[in-house]
Design an enzyme around this catalytic site. Sequence first.
Site, short mmCIF file in Angstrom:
data_model
loop_
_atom_site.label_atom_id
_atom_site.label_comp_id
_atom_site.label_asym_id
_atom_site.label_seq_id
_atom_site.Cartn_x
_atom_site.Cartn_y
_atom_site.Cartn_z
N TYR A 1 56.72 -43.81 27.04
CA TYR A 1 56.29 -42.88 26.00
C TYR A 1 55.88 -41.57 26.67
O TYR A 1 55.05 -41.57 27.58
CB TYR A 1 55.07 -43.42 25.23
N ASP B 1 48.72 -38.61 19.44
CA ASP B 1 49.68 -38.49 20.54
C ASP B 1 50.64 -37.33 20.34
O ASP B 1 51.18 -36.79 21.31
CB ASP B 1 50.51 -39.78 20.67
N GLU C 1 59.75 -42.79 22.34
CA GLU C 1 59.49 -42.37 20.97
C GLU C 1 60.64 -41.62 20.31
O GLU C 1 60.62 -41.39 19.10
CB GLU C 1 58.21 -41.53 20.88
N HIS D 1 55.78 -38.17 24.58
CA HIS D 1 55.15 -37.28 23.60
C HIS D 1 55.02 -35.86 24.14
O HIS D 1 53.95 -35.24 24.12
CB HIS D 1 53.78 -37.83 23.18
N LYS E 1 52.52 -45.54 29.15
CA LYS E 1 52.07 -44.19 28.79
C LYS E 1 52.69 -43.14 29.70
O LYS E 1 53.18 -43.44 30.78
CB LYS E 1 50.54 -44.11 28.87
N ARG F 1 47.63 -52.10 29.08
CA ARG F 1 48.99 -52.59 28.89
C ARG F 1 49.79 -52.47 30.19
O ARG F 1 49.45 -51.71 31.09
CB ARG F 1 49.70 -51.78 27.79
N VAL G 1 41.50 -42.00 19.28
CA VAL G 1 41.90 -42.61 20.55
C VAL G 1 43.42 -42.51 20.68
O VAL G 1 44.17 -42.93 19.80
CB VAL G 1 41.44 -44.07 20.64
#
Length: 375
Positions: free
Chosen positions: A94, A270, A118, A96, A75, A15, A298
């Site tokens: 993101y 995650d 998030e 996390h 990410k 991505r 994953v």
Amino acid sequence: MVIGIPKEIKVQENRVALTPAGTQELVKRGHTVYIQDNAGVGSGFSNDLYLSAGAEILPTIEEIYEEAKMIIKVKEPIEPEYKLVRENQLVFTYFHFASHEPLTRAMMKSNSICLAYETVEKRGGGLPLLIPMSEVAGRMAAQKGSNYLEKPLGGKGILMGGVPGTLPAKVLILGGGVVGTQAAWMAAGLSADVTILDVSLPRMRYLSDVMPANVRTRMSNEFNIRELIPSADLIIGAVLIPGAKAPHLISKDMLKDMEKGTVLVDVAVDQGGCIETCKPTTHENPTYTIDDVLHYCVANMPGAVPYTSTVALTNATLPYAIELAEKGWQKAAVENEELAAGLNIIKGEIVYKAVAEAFDLPYFPVEKHLKEHLV
């Protein structure tokens, strides 16, 4: 504002954080957008498309971080990127944090501003930047689970919907939020026998109204989980507590009650996973087996469908990115409480309570860093 879009370097992450269309929207407002060379190729977007949209191409990730005032990613930064994040730089991605202490401490040390997709939250609930990837991951969870039920891949050898004269697979979904709902739609569409567990009666009433007849709901508690897992063929973990570590709803000792070849797909990986035996895997090595139970965990499932994921993500993030670029992060956060909720770490201080609690670190109210813009 100068905005940088680095190429994602997490394993099998194809991505990119911004489409050419999104780039054009920022450029026409007077902002400078730097795209790392070939950052969009994995999602189907060439350098030429970005150049046509008004972006400039920089050859290395180091140059992207060096030039940009705001970094937009997909990410969380991984270890090789920690040293690239600069003081006072805004990183919008993101994160996390609650499931990754080394990342948390590295971003604190960087003295950057970390705004997490998030935890951007609408008044009254709703996570607008998590929803698109949750939709993708939920649908993929049922799709992947269906594949791994095949015997050569380690499953029981059961066809998701069966055929006339046979029983369909029994699918148990932990959580009736966005991920769980999308997983249920896909599994139900394949004619599986689906049960969704949730703790909210209003949510279960809603799901009972909109789901087809092969989907039922049950209250989520340990008793019901233990009752249902021995007969489940596919179990999908879809639990989310915004910004916090996911609770373990399936413990290691429960694996002994499952049949050989049961498939577990933990979409909550995650956030630490809602299955105790879950550990993050990659698209290169997606599964492992414990006690004859197949685990698929994953951590970036939507990365396997990068075109769909990139377009869906940019559709959601772009309005917020424009607001941050136009106003700066402080003014934008003061004027938009959704963005204020997304702030997790500011200049070395944790300003999101669930992250501080996860690692027993000091918590600082976000208002401390916004006071100069408060009226």
